[in-house]
Design an enzyme around this catalytic site. Structure first.
Site, mmCIF file in Angstrom:
data_model
loop_
_atom_site.group_PDB
_atom_site.id
_atom_site.type_symbol
_atom_site.label_atom_id
_atom_site.label_comp_id
_atom_site.label_asym_id
_atom_site.label_seq_id
_atom_site.Cartn_x
_atom_site.Cartn_y
_atom_site.Cartn_z
ATOM 1 N N ALA A 184 0.843 -1.202 0.000
ATOM 2 C CA ALA A 184 0.000 0.000 0.000
ATOM 3 C C ALA A 184 0.879 1.253 0.000
ATOM 4 O O ALA A 184 0.602 2.222 -0.711
ATOM 5 C CB ALA A 184 -0.939 -0.003 1.203
ATOM 6 N N ASP A 185 1.933 1.237 0.790
ATOM 7 C CA ASP A 185 2.889 2.346 0.772
ATOM 8 C C ASP A 185 3.547 2.491 -0.596
ATOM 9 O O ASP A 185 3.653 3.589 -1.146
ATOM 10 C CB ASP A 185 3.990 2.110 1.818
ATOM 11 C CG ASP A 185 3.628 2.619 3.198
ATOM 12 O OD1 ASP A 185 2.799 3.538 3.292
ATOM 13 O OD2 ASP A 185 4.177 2.098 4.175
ATOM 14 N N LEU A 186 4.025 1.379 -1.134
ATOM 15 C CA LEU A 186 4.775 1.432 -2.384
ATOM 16 C C LEU A 186 3.894 1.869 -3.554
ATOM 17 O O LEU A 186 4.303 2.701 -4.372
ATOM 18 C CB LEU A 186 5.402 0.068 -2.672
ATOM 19 C CG LEU A 186 6.457 -0.382 -1.645
ATOM 20 C CD1 LEU A 186 6.854 -1.827 -1.901
ATOM 21 C CD2 LEU A 186 7.683 0.508 -1.691
#
Length: 412
Positions: A184-186
């Site tokens: 999700a961050d990436l």
């Protein structure tokens, strides 16, 4: 270090990076790889949270741990570090000054936090109308969850990803699983990069900056992709399938005689070729298995038969035969095996940079291959405050003022 004679697509673009941890730094590292000059703003003393997220840490020439965590190193190359205390009026003034000298500002503070420092988007755009501001939060600037802190793990759960990741509940080890990396961050970092490039194009055409509101949850919902579409089209909630595919059969992990392999049959022609390799052309002729739609409907009947056949031969034999027949397949590598693979090596998956604390720092390289404006690895991830004086001089600050700030702890 790679030579810098080739032009870079984002040469001349300056980015002020007020983000930390992963989503924001992943975005700004991508921009930096493409040639942008990224100024990383960090807290004096501690810096980006991920500097302390170890072990493992970078080892020096004597093999001893340094203060540089591998986590930080993986998302911060090609940047320069300026350590500034934003809690001080002087530190706030420094960042406001720099905001007027850049094209893009990226931040991941909680909603409303930067207003305390006079660095909120409304204030900055009023003074610098051409500035592109990208705010990255867990849930966005609006909605009932806007004030919540958001983390990748929680968002993988809230956004539905963990409901379709992991073994089925009726199988050993069944239950929800997060993905092994912070996807999700990436993905948010990559979507933010795309949005920034679009905003820069608009700015170049009109002179108008804008605010980009990126949220981890929004990104997680978008990256449900075909599974989100499956639900919206059918009303049926997808479940966990382990290593199997929701819409394609056979498309999963199988156990050979001496190890596991991936079989990824994408169409009926490939299935027929697999059947020939397996010595079972009757499967392809069976109406229950001849088309993908029927294989999906009859997976509980077909897959056990495939599993039993695949167990009869060694993995290497299967992979060689399937590759010769142009049937998609693959081994399951460890990270070490993946990075050492001849194809990964040929594609430059690992890069080597000199670092102030060690002669050689190995990093995973960028996947972007541009023919005219290639990615360049200009410098290793910075030490905390490594470029503070250099950057402030470039901003027009006198050495006497810089020395005073250093003495007062405003910068480091």
């Amino acid at each position: 270090m790679q030579a810098t004679s080739s032009p870079q697509a984002l040469a001349g673009v300056r980015v002020l990076d007020l983000s930390r941890v992963l989503a924001g730094p992943w975005c700004t590292q991508t921009l930096a790889d493409l040639g942008a000059d990224v100024i990383k703003i960090e807290r004096p003393g501690s810096g980006d949270d991920t500097r302390a997220w170890g072990p493992p840490y970078l080892k020096d020439a004597d093999g001893q741990d340094t203060s540089e965590a591998a986590y930080f190193l993986g998302a911060n190359r090609n940047k320069r570090s300026l350590a500034v205390d934003l809690s001080t009026p002087e530190g706030q003034a420094i960042v406001r000054k720099l905001a007027g000298q850049v094209d893009v500002l990226v931040e991941n503070f909680k909603v409303g936090d930067l207003a305390r420092y006079g660095l909120d988007a409304q204030s900055l755009l009023a003074e610098h109308p051409g500035l592109v501001i990208c705010s990255i939060t867990g849930f966005g600037q609006t909605g009932p969850y806007a004030d919540r802190a958001g983390y990748d793990y929680a968002v993988q759960g809230m956004g539905g990803l963990m409901s379709v990741t992991g073994e089925r509940d009726d199988q050993p080890g069944g239950g929800p699983q997060k993905v092994g990396v912070a996807v999700a961050d990436l993905f948010t970092g990559m979507y933010a990069t795309v949005a920034i490039l679009a905003a820069l194009r608009h700015r170049d055409a009109t002179g108008q900056g804008q605010v980009i509101d990126m949220a981890l949850l929004d990104t997680q919902l978008a990256m449900l992709a075909n599974l989100g579409s499956n639900y919206l089209c059918s009303g049926k909630v997808p479940g966990r399938m382990g290593n199997a595919h929701q819409n394609i059969v056979p498309y999963q992990v199988f156990e050979a005689r001496d190890g596991h392999l991936i079989l990824a049959v994408g169409n009926d022609r490939q299935f027929a070729k697999f059947c020939d390799v397996a010595g079972r052309p009757d499967w392809a002729a069976d109406a229950r298995f001849a088309t993908n739609a029927e294989r999906v409907r009859h997976r509980e009947l077909l897959v056990p038969q495939l599993a039993e056949a695949i167990r009869q031969r060694p993995r290497a034999e299967w992979l060689a035969a399937l590759e010769a027949a142009k049937v998609p397949c693959g081994s399951i590598n460890s990270i070490g095996e993946a990075l050492a693979d001849p194809q990964a090596q040929a594609r430059g998956a690992v890069v080597d940079l000199p670092h102030p604390l060690t002669p050689s720092l190995r990093l995973v390289g960028s996947p972007m291959k541009l023919s005219a404006t290639p990615v360049q690895y200009r410098q290793a991830p910075p030490l905390l405050g490594q470029h503070s004086r250099e950057l402030l001089r470039e901003a027009g600050c006198a050495d006497v003022q810089i020395d005073a700030w250093l003495a007062a702890g405003v910068i480091a």
